[in-house]
Enzyme design. Structure first.
Site, PDB file in Angstrom:
ATOM      1  N   ARG A 190       0.866  -1.171   0.000  1.00  0.00           N
ATOM      2  CA  ARG A 190       0.000   0.000   0.000  1.00  0.00           C
ATOM      3  C   ARG A 190       0.911   1.232   0.000  1.00  0.00           C
ATOM      4  O   ARG A 190       2.016   1.200   0.551  1.00  0.00           O
ATOM      5  CB  ARG A 190      -0.896   0.032   1.235  1.00  0.00           C
ATOM      6  CG  ARG A 190      -1.804  -1.187   1.398  1.00  0.00           C
ATOM      7  CD  ARG A 190      -2.554  -1.093   2.714  1.00  0.00           C
ATOM      8  NE  ARG A 190      -3.469  -2.227   2.919  1.00  0.00           N
ATOM      9  CZ  ARG A 190      -3.155  -3.346   3.560  1.00  0.00           C
ATOM     10  NH1 ARG A 190      -1.925  -3.485   4.078  1.00  0.00           N
ATOM     11  NH2 ARG A 190      -4.023  -4.322   3.694  1.00  0.00           N
ATOM     12  N   LYS A 214      -1.983  -2.377   7.900  1.00  0.00           N
ATOM     13  CA  LYS A 214      -3.196  -1.917   8.583  1.00  0.00           C
ATOM     14  C   LYS A 214      -3.314  -2.560   9.956  1.00  0.00           C
ATOM     15  O   LYS A 214      -2.969  -3.717  10.139  1.00  0.00           O
ATOM     16  CB  LYS A 214      -4.438  -2.264   7.756  1.00  0.00           C
ATOM     17  CG  LYS A 214      -4.675  -1.336   6.571  1.00  0.00           C
ATOM     18  CD  LYS A 214      -6.003  -1.644   5.914  1.00  0.00           C
ATOM     19  CE  LYS A 214      -6.316  -0.664   4.791  1.00  0.00           C
ATOM     20  NZ  LYS A 214      -7.619  -0.960   4.157  1.00  0.00           N
ATOM     21  N   HIS A 280      -2.108   2.056  -6.196  1.00  0.00           N
ATOM     22  CA  HIS A 280      -2.913   0.875  -5.885  1.00  0.00           C
ATOM     23  C   HIS A 280      -3.065  -0.048  -7.092  1.00  0.00           C
ATOM     24  O   HIS A 280      -3.267  -1.253  -6.933  1.00  0.00           O
ATOM     25  CB  HIS A 280      -4.291   1.307  -5.395  1.00  0.00           C
ATOM     26  CG  HIS A 280      -4.839   0.412  -4.325  1.00  0.00           C
ATOM     27  ND1 HIS A 280      -4.338   0.396  -3.038  1.00  0.00           N
ATOM     28  CD2 HIS A 280      -5.818  -0.520  -4.363  1.00  0.00           C
ATOM     29  CE1 HIS A 280      -4.998  -0.487  -2.324  1.00  0.00           C
ATOM     30  NE2 HIS A 280      -5.888  -1.060  -3.094  1.00  0.00           N
ATOM     31  N   ARG A 283      -0.472  -2.667  -7.073  1.00  0.00           N
ATOM     32  CA  ARG A 283      -0.822  -3.706  -6.088  1.00  0.00           C
ATOM     33  C   ARG A 283      -1.795  -4.711  -6.697  1.00  0.00           C
ATOM     34  O   ARG A 283      -1.644  -5.923  -6.555  1.00  0.00           O
ATOM     35  CB  ARG A 283      -1.429  -3.008  -4.866  1.00  0.00           C
ATOM     36  CG  ARG A 283      -1.790  -3.870  -3.691  1.00  0.00           C
ATOM     37  CD  ARG A 283      -2.100  -2.930  -2.521  1.00  0.00           C
ATOM     38  NE  ARG A 283      -2.922  -3.537  -1.496  1.00  0.00           N
ATOM     39  CZ  ARG A 283      -2.466  -4.290  -0.510  1.00  0.00           C
ATOM     40  NH1 ARG A 283      -1.182  -4.565  -0.434  1.00  0.00           N
ATOM     41  NH2 ARG A 283      -3.288  -4.789   0.410  1.00  0.00           N
ATOM     42  N   HIS A 306      -4.061  -8.992   3.563  1.00  0.00           N
ATOM     43  CA  HIS A 306      -5.516  -8.935   3.735  1.00  0.00           C
ATOM     44  C   HIS A 306      -5.961  -9.843   4.872  1.00  0.00           C
ATOM     45  O   HIS A 306      -5.548 -11.003   4.932  1.00  0.00           O
ATOM     46  CB  HIS A 306      -6.234  -9.382   2.450  1.00  0.00           C
ATOM     47  CG  HIS A 306      -6.137  -8.376   1.343  1.00  0.00           C
ATOM     48  ND1 HIS A 306      -6.217  -8.723   0.010  1.00  0.00           N
ATOM     49  CD2 HIS A 306      -5.979  -7.025   1.371  1.00  0.00           C
ATOM     50  CE1 HIS A 306      -6.104  -7.638  -0.733  1.00  0.00           C
ATOM     51  NE2 HIS A 306      -5.963  -6.595   0.073  1.00  0.00           N
ATOM     52  N   TYR A 315      -9.596  -8.020  -5.623  1.00  0.00           N
ATOM     53  CA  TYR A 315      -8.449  -7.432  -6.316  1.00  0.00           C
ATOM     54  C   TYR A 315      -8.165  -8.097  -7.654  1.00  0.00           C
ATOM     55  O   TYR A 315      -7.530  -7.506  -8.520  1.00  0.00           O
ATOM     56  CB  TYR A 315      -7.195  -7.570  -5.434  1.00  0.00           C
ATOM     57  CG  TYR A 315      -6.988  -6.434  -4.479  1.00  0.00           C
ATOM     58  CD1 TYR A 315      -5.834  -5.663  -4.529  1.00  0.00           C
ATOM     59  CD2 TYR A 315      -7.930  -6.125  -3.512  1.00  0.00           C
ATOM     60  CE1 TYR A 315      -5.629  -4.616  -3.643  1.00  0.00           C
ATOM     61  CE2 TYR A 315      -7.750  -5.090  -2.627  1.00  0.00           C
ATOM     62  CZ  TYR A 315      -6.593  -4.335  -2.692  1.00  0.00           C
ATOM     63  OH  TYR A 315      -6.406  -3.303  -1.815  1.00  0.00           O
TER      64      TYR A 315
END
Length: 332
Positions: A190, A214, A280, A283, A306, A315
């Protein structure tokens, strides 16, 4: 035992070795008289939040989400959406029912002419907030539980083709930009993760990096030989003393932020005529290429960081050629 008596007994116990029996009796008598007009409570070390207004509960909810590691981009949606609902309904949160929320969403769409995708984002915010209120025992039931997801047309987000990636590389006029786009593709990071990286984080001998993702979760990502080579070339020609992995090209050579990285890619897109060039998309490109070449989706999930494999599936771009190949291979 009553708190005052607990205090008196603890004082007497502490003084037993220092005072005679008669003196202890006198001390007890004095303490009983002096403490008679006082309310004694043990000190609480817990943080007490007494603001039970709708706004106060919203602040507590946001604080909880931030503590849980929810992305700031998501948190920034909570306040305006939920505050708008609270002010429009003008009633205590425990009185809000399913009809109120449905009515508010319908009226919002009619007055502002927003797309269903926006309404679905709002519904998710409301559902998260009222679900939290219910779990905390602040309301009886979650009024959003009966509101189903709002359907909207989902656009297919395509990865870069090999030809597009090559054109973007050829458009780079300096070592930093070339190292940056190769790093974005090879790592699948990210942009927020790239921004935080320092030179010392890169393990060139093993071609891997530990990034902070995250929710404050660490994960190991890997680099290709090509990405490592371009990164080494870029770092070798730097003359600044910044610890940051990527810095601005002009003095004082500060750490590149999200906006700076996005601006570099946007200019490359304009130069090559390729639409929607942003971090992104690299990614997404890595995820699709890995699966196309046989990587288990569970491994791709770990590489991207994730928590839910369903996010990884979103994705992936289903290449029509791959689908046809699979059909012809397995249908015969």
């Amino acid at each position: 035992m009553e708190p005052r008596m607990e205090l008196i007994n603890s004082v007497l116990a502490a003084m037993t070795a220092l005072l005679a029996a008669e003196q202890l009796d006198k001390l007890q008598e004095v303490l009983c008289i002096k403490l008679h007009d006082f309310e004694v409570q043990p000190r609480s070390t817990e943080v007490m939040i007494t603001d039970n207004s709708a706004e106060g509960m919203l602040n507590r909810f946001i604080a909880t989400k931030r503590l849980e590691g929810t992305a700031e981009t998501t948190i920034r949606l909570y306040s305006p959406y939920i505050m708008g609902l609270i002010r429009a309904l003008g009633k205590p949160l425990y009185k809000v029912d399913t009809y109120d929320i449905r009515y508010y969403l319908s009226l919002y769409k009619q007055q502002r002419q927003v797309a269903n995708r926006t309404l679905e984002n709002m519904r998710k915010c409301f559902s998260s907030f009222f679900g939290w209120l219910s779990d905390e025992g602040l309301i009886g039931r979650n009024p959003c539980k009966a509101i189903k997801a709002i359907k909207y047309e989902k656009t297919v987000k395509k990865p870069f083709s090999p030809e597009e990636r090559e054109r973007l590389k050829n458009a780079c006029t300096n070592l930093r930009d070339l190292a940056l786009i190769e790093f974005l593709y090879a790592s699948g990071c990210r942009v927020s993760e790239v921004v935080r990286l320092n030179i010392s984080d890169i393990k060139f001998h093993s071609r891997d990096v530990v990034v902070l993702g995250k929710g404050g979760k660490e994960r190991r990502i890997y680099l290709t030989e090509v990405a490592t080579m371009h990164l080494a070339n870029y770092l070798a020609q730097r003359r600044d003393d910044s610890p940051a992995l990527f810095v601005s090209r002009h003095a004082p050579h500060g750490r590149m932020g999200k906006n700076g990285i996005e601006a570099v890619l946007r200019k490359l897109g304009e130069k090559t005529g390729i639409e929607k060039v942003h971090p992104h998309r690299y990614r997404r490109t890595l995820a699709t290429n890995l699966v196309d070449r046989g990587a288990p989706i569970q491994d791709v999930q770990q590489i991207l960081g994730h928590a839910d494999i369903r996010t990884t599936q979103i994705y992936l771009y289903n290449n029509p050629q791959n689908i046809r190949y699979s059909y012809e291979k397995y249908s015969a």
